[in-house]
Design an enzyme around this catalytic site. Structure first.
Site, short mmCIF file in Angstrom:
data_model
loop_
_atom_site.label_atom_id
_atom_site.label_comp_id
_atom_site.label_asym_id
_atom_site.label_seq_id
_atom_site.Cartn_x
_atom_site.Cartn_y
_atom_site.Cartn_z
N HIS A 156 0.78 -1.64 0.03
CA HIS A 156 -0.27 0.01 0.14
C HIS A 156 0.93 1.24 0.29
O HIS A 156 0.02 2.60 0.10
CB HIS A 156 -0.93 0.27 1.40
CG HIS A 156 -2.14 -0.78 0.72
ND1 HIS A 156 -3.24 -0.42 0.95
CD2 HIS A 156 -1.73 -2.20 1.02
CE1 HIS A 156 -3.89 -1.50 0.82
NE2 HIS A 156 -2.79 -2.39 1.07
N ASP A 364 3.51 9.31 -0.51
CA ASP A 364 2.39 8.43 0.06
C ASP A 364 2.33 7.41 -1.24
O ASP A 364 2.37 7.76 -2.41
CB ASP A 364 1.31 9.58 0.13
CG ASP A 364 0.60 8.96 0.64
OD1 ASP A 364 -0.18 8.37 1.10
OD2 ASP A 364 -0.95 10.29 1.21
P1 ADP Z 1 -3.48 6.38 4.88
O1 ADP Z 1 -3.67 4.93 3.87
O2 ADP Z 1 -2.37 6.63 4.83
O3 ADP Z 1 -3.91 6.77 6.26
P2 ADP Z 1 -5.07 7.80 2.45
O4 ADP Z 1 -5.24 9.07 2.24
O5 ADP Z 1 -4.92 6.63 1.71
O6 ADP Z 1 -3.84 7.46 3.34
O7 ADP Z 1 -6.42 7.10 3.98
C1 ADP Z 1 -7.09 7.04 5.07
C2 ADP Z 1 -8.19 7.09 4.67
O8 ADP Z 1 -8.50 7.11 6.31
C3 ADP Z 1 -8.93 7.36 3.86
O9 ADP Z 1 -10.31 6.33 3.47
C4 ADP Z 1 -10.25 8.73 5.23
O10 ADP Z 1 -11.31 8.86 4.75
C5 ADP Z 1 -9.70 7.97 6.17
N1 ADP Z 1 -10.02 8.94 7.45
C6 ADP Z 1 -8.78 9.46 7.71
N2 ADP Z 1 -9.05 10.48 8.07
C7 ADP Z 1 -9.69 10.10 9.40
C8 ADP Z 1 -10.77 10.48 9.66
N3 ADP Z 1 -10.09 11.85 11.38
N4 ADP Z 1 -12.11 10.75 10.87
C9 ADP Z 1 -12.27 9.63 9.80
N5 ADP Z 1 -12.09 8.63 8.77
C10 ADP Z 1 -10.22 9.53 8.30
O1 F6P Z 2 -3.00 2.70 4.53
C1 F6P Z 2 -1.08 2.75 5.33
C2 F6P Z 2 -1.03 2.26 6.01
O2 F6P Z 2 -0.05 2.24 6.74
C3 F6P Z 2 -2.18 0.87 7.35
O3 F6P Z 2 -0.85 -0.36 6.25
C4 F6P Z 2 -2.59 1.35 7.84
O4 F6P Z 2 -3.44 0.27 8.10
C5 F6P Z 2 -3.06 2.35 8.08
O5 F6P Z 2 -1.80 3.20 7.45
C6 F6P Z 2 -2.91 3.04 9.58
O6 F6P Z 2 -1.76 2.94 10.22
P1 F6P Z 2 -1.71 1.54 11.65
O7 F6P Z 2 -2.12 -0.10 10.71
O8 F6P Z 2 0.16 1.18 11.82
O9 F6P Z 2 -2.55 2.15 12.61
#
Ligand code: ADP
Ligand code: F6P
Length: 462
Positions: A156, A364
């Site tokens: 990912h 990212d």
């Molecule tokens: P990462 O996997 O690094 O966290 P992404 O942008 O790919 O980044 O995915 C983040 C996901 O988590 C998205 O679906 C987003 O809507 C959700 N998310 C991020 N912040 C919040 C929050 N404060 N409350 C609920 N959902 C969240």
């Molecule tokens: O999408 C990236 C990621 O590292 C996922 O593997 C993971 O579940 C998410 O971010 C949140 O991080 P964590 O599982 O360490 O709370």
């Protein structure tokens, strides 16, 4: 008919509505349709250290099987090797890497434990899909326990170029472990190219013209499978009457005419301090924006046992406070900052009610927030996405305003351009972006990966 077995470090409970993290969201969306088994860590940490079978529960069509981690496992495997070695390396942050042999031992031990607990649950026709950097060695552990089923791996997060990966003392072991899979999926073309370079330049392997790679006596497929979102459900969530009310409340409460929104886990890869500085620069360079624009940043806590994450929290709080102190007025708070999770319905409404979506990670894998922002917009009066060139999503979403997330002035100018963009241009950019987000949605991601993993079984999970 094959059963789909998904394995990830963190398992999301499908009925919980406010989990953050791209993996949990995307896999929840993907599994809800196909059903199957979802196996991983239950998120708890226990004191004692004795092997235990996985606990299972049923959620709709999905069986969830989980095990806890011991304190030592949590510290060495999760906080240590996963989040202080692999995460910073894959995000090109060698300055934050903290390699310790105990972390590496813990990583191997937990992957072996997960294999011990998963192997007895497997059926002969299962297709196994393993996710993310925590579980690179899971397939080789399963293979050594006699598992012969097809196993795929999806990363990912970004895959770094050789010059960065080689800083990890055990990089050869990591790459060799990947060759126990049948298919290795990456988010973008750049990640695949980086992996191919490591195979060809550093481990004496070969890259074939059809996308397969050969090394250690095995030939495996390595391809991009860009992850997507469940577009229909996000569109629906952002158009409910509750969403309308939330947008109205947002506009009533804040005198500002325009809203810029950012939503990210509070991670040092997300470029949050740079983003705050860019907002301050916008107010400096374009004083007409003062009192008319608000930045709403939602940044829930994450990985708080890793020191780099507490540092970033302090920096962000200090920055938002200083911008509000410098520019705020009785009737205008320039930065609204929330350090918690919110429901996905609430997020959808917030995206739709904001004129600009600001997504500026320093690096990212993909970034689902960028795609969610586009899906939530009103097609007749859409907002504008300002997107980092270093988010995987930028490979596809070229009609966004693409910025260099390290260049504060560049982001400030893009914000000004977004806030003043004519309706026709906003509509035509949004049309193109929405088409691409829809084409590459969560179902497409899942189906194309599973078709590559189980070529003779296409459609078996649909
Ligand atoms: P990462 O996997 O690094 O966290 P992404 O942008 O790919 O980044 O995915 C983040 C996901 O988590 C998205 O679906 C987003 O809507 C959700 N998310 C991020 N912040 C919040 C929050 N404060 N409350 C609920 N959902 C969240
Ligand atoms: O999408 C990236 C990621 O590292 C996922 O593997 C993971 O579940 C998410 O971010 C949140 O991080 P964590 O599982 O360490 O709370």
């Amino acid at each position: 008919m094959s059963r789909l077995v998904v394995v990830s470090n963190r398992v999301a409970y499908l009925e919980k509505k406010n989990q953050s993290g791209g993996l949990a969201v995307a896999l929840g969306d993907a599994l809800r349709d196909t059903g199957g088994l979802w196996f991983g860590w239950d998120g708890t940490v226990v004191e004692e250290d004795e092997p235990r079978p996985a606990k299972t529960c049923q959620q709709g069509k999905v069986t969830i099987a989980t095990i806890p981690l011991t304190k030592q496992d949590y510290e060495e495997y999760y906080v240590g090797f996963a989040n202080q070695v692999l995460w910073p390396v894959c995000h090109y942050r060698l300055d934050l890497v903290k390699f310790e042999t105990a972390y590496f031992d813990g990583y191997r031990r937990v992957n072996a434990r997960l294999a011990d607990a998963l192997a007895p649950l497997l059926q002969p026709d299962d297709i196994i899909w393993v996710h993310d950097y925590h579980l690179i060695s899971l397939a080789s552990e399963l293979r050594s326990r006699g598992v012969t089923q097809r196993i795929g791996f999806f990363l990912h997060i970004p895959f770094p170029p050789p010059g960065v990966l080689l800083a990890v003392p055990v990089h050869q072991w990591l790459v060799k472990s990947l060759f126990a899979y049948d298919v290795i999926g990456f988010q973008t073309n750049i990640d695949v190219l980086n992996f191919q370079r490591v195979v060809a330049e550093n481990i004496g392997g070969k890259v074939l013209s059809d996308g397969r790679v050969m090394a250690y006596g095995r030939t495996v497929l390595a391809r991009p499978f860009p992850i997507g979102i469940d577009v229909d459900s996000f569109v629906a969530m952002s158009h409910t009457s509750a969403a309308e009310e939330a947008i109205e409340r947002l506009n009533r409460r804040h005198l500002a005419r325009s809203h810029i929104v950012g939503v990210d886990r509070l991670d040092y890869t997300k470029g949050l301090p740079e983003r705050m500085k860019a907002f301050r620069r916008l107010l400096e360079l374009y004083p007409d924006k003062q009192k008319t624009v608000t930045l709403m940043q939602i940044a829930p806590p994450t990985r708080e046992d890793v020191a780099a994450y507490t540092d970033i929290r302090q920096e962000l709080e200090q920055l938002s406070g200083s911008i509000n102190g410098e520019y705020g007025d009785f009737d205008w708070t320039p930065v609204r900052y929330m350090h918690r999770n919110v429901s996905r319905e609430r997020l959808a409404a917030l995206f739709r009610g904001s004129e600009v979506g600001l997504v500026t990670p320093l690096r990212d894998g993909m970034n689902l927030v960028a795609k969610e922002y586009i899906a939530a917009q009103d097609e007749n009066d859409p907002g504008v996405l300002v997107l980092s060139r270093f988010a995987g999503a930028a490979e596809d979403l070229e009609e966004a305003l693409i910025v260099n997330p390290y260049d504060i002035d560049d982001i400030a100018h893009a914000l000004e351009q977004a806030l003043t963009m004519p309706l026709d241009e906003r509509r035509s950019r949004h049309r193109a972006l929405f088409r691409r987000v829809r084409e590459r949605d969560a179902a497409n991601w899942r189906n194309s990966f599973l078709a590559a993993l189980a070529p003779h079984d296409q459609g078996a999970f649909a």
